[in-house]
Design a protein around this motif. Structure first.
Motif, PDB file in Angstrom:
ATOM      1  N   UNK A 198       0.824  -1.206   0.000  1.00  0.00           N
ATOM      2  CA  UNK A 198       0.000   0.000   0.000  1.00  0.00           C
ATOM      3  C   UNK A 198       0.862   1.261   0.000  1.00  0.00           C
ATOM      4  N   UNK A 199       2.024   1.194   0.625  1.00  0.00           N
ATOM      5  CA  UNK A 199       2.955   2.318   0.575  1.00  0.00           C
ATOM      6  C   UNK A 199       3.438   2.563  -0.851  1.00  0.00           C
ATOM      7  N   UNK A 200       3.773   1.471  -1.552  1.00  0.00           N
ATOM      8  CA  UNK A 200       4.214   1.601  -2.943  1.00  0.00           C
ATOM      9  C   UNK A 200       3.079   2.078  -3.839  1.00  0.00           C
ATOM     10  N   UNK A 201       1.854   1.664  -3.525  1.00  0.00           N
ATOM     11  CA  UNK A 201       0.690   2.106  -4.293  1.00  0.00           C
ATOM     12  C   UNK A 201       0.486   3.616  -4.141  1.00  0.00           C
ATOM     13  N   UNK A 202       0.597   4.122  -2.926  1.00  0.00           N
ATOM     14  CA  UNK A 202       0.463   5.561  -2.694  1.00  0.00           C
ATOM     15  C   UNK A 202       1.541   6.339  -3.449  1.00  0.00           C
ATOM     16  N   UNK A 203       2.773   5.861  -3.407  1.00  0.00           N
ATOM     17  CA  UNK A 203       3.868   6.561  -4.071  1.00  0.00           C
ATOM     18  C   UNK A 203       3.721   6.516  -5.589  1.00  0.00           C
ATOM     19  N   UNK A 204       3.129   5.453  -6.117  1.00  0.00           N
ATOM     20  CA  UNK A 204       2.912   5.354  -7.566  1.00  0.00           C
ATOM     21  C   UNK A 204       1.817   6.309  -8.028  1.00  0.00           C
ATOM     22  N   UNK A 205       0.911   6.651  -7.099  1.00  0.00           N
ATOM     23  CA  UNK A 205      -0.235   7.487  -7.450  1.00  0.00           C
ATOM     24  C   UNK A 205       0.022   8.972  -7.191  1.00  0.00           C
ATOM     25  N   UNK A 206       0.699   9.287  -6.107  1.00  0.00           N
ATOM     26  CA  UNK A 206       0.937  10.692  -5.767  1.00  0.00           C
ATOM     27  C   UNK A 206       1.993  11.299  -6.685  1.00  0.00           C
ATOM     28  N   UNK A 207       2.048  12.613  -6.706  1.00  0.00           N
ATOM     29  CA  UNK A 207       3.032  13.300  -7.530  1.00  0.00           C
ATOM     30  C   UNK A 207       4.444  12.887  -7.116  1.00  0.00           C
ATOM     31  N   UNK A 208       5.347  12.879  -8.090  1.00  0.00           N
ATOM     32  CA  UNK A 208       6.727  12.463  -7.838  1.00  0.00           C
ATOM     33  C   UNK A 208       7.512  13.639  -7.261  1.00  0.00           C
ATOM     34  N   UNK A 209       7.203  13.947  -6.023  1.00  0.00           N
ATOM     35  CA  UNK A 209       7.851  15.069  -5.337  1.00  0.00           C
ATOM     36  C   UNK A 209       8.344  14.597  -3.968  1.00  0.00           C
TER      37      UNK A 209
END
Length: 202
Positions: free
Chosen positions: A47-58
């Motif tokens: 779920x952590x990787x899912x959030x990072x894949x979805x949120x802006x790359x900042x």
């Protein structure tokens, strides 16, 4: 040959980590505590990787999810955030909440804890059946492993699709014009003057 096939499966770009988890679960199928803790730990990471894949790359996104005291660093926060952002269905959200609470029971009790305990048995019964054709060996352990195999496969596919299709959140911020504002009184008088000016006769 079997070892080579396993290496290929575990090295798969999309399902490599999940294949390694399934191999671990197969070894731990008789240990309820190890089974629950392994599924929960992998789910939290997924779920952590899912959030990072979805949120802006900042940088701010990584600080929200990873590192000491990160607001979205806990299993509970990640489940809620993924659900609120539309990354988990209502059924998936409920399943992850059940495994989180079952994990807490095993993590905080050192004796007399097993799947037969009423509080745990009740939550196991509420976990949605696997969407895979295989449903385990029919035991509670088999059903749990199979149910979360399907949940986690769905999440891994979504992570892959978000990366492949540039599915990250797009900026929605609104920025007012930096031009010099016109005083309200002048705007009103200008409009009034325009209305009162005689029309030209041709």
């Amino acid at each position: 040959m079997a070892d080579e096939a396993q290496d290929l499966a575990e090295g798969d770009e999309v399902f490599g980590k999940l294949n390694r988890l399934l191999a671990v679960l197969n070894k731990e199928k008789d240990d309820e505590r190890a089974l629950v803790l392994s599924i929960a730990a992998f789910s939290e990471d997924c779920l952590g990787r899912l959030l990072l894949a979805f949120m802006r790359d900042v940088k701010a996104a990584k600080e929200l999810v990873e590192g000491f005291n990160a607001p979205l660093g806990t299993f509970s926060a990640r489940i809620k955030a993924c659900h609120a952002m539309g990354l988990l269905s209502d059924i998936q959200f409920a399943d992850f909440e059940h495994i989180r609470k079952i994990r807490n029971e095993f993590a905080h009790n050192w004796d007399g804890i097993n799947f037969a305990k009423p509080a745990i048995a009740s939550r196991l019964a509420q976990i949605a059946p696997s969407r895979l054709s295989a449903t385990g060996d029919g035991s509670d352990r088999g059903k749990l492993a199979s149910a979360f195999a399907s949940n986690l496969i769905e999440c891994e596919v979504l992570i892959s699709n978000l990366k492949k299709d540039d599915g990250r959140l797009k900026p929605q911020a609104v920025r007012l014009s930096a031009g010099k504002p016109v005083p309200l009184r002048k705007r009103k008088s200008g409009v009034a003057a325009k209305r009162q000016s005689p029309s030209k006769e041709g």
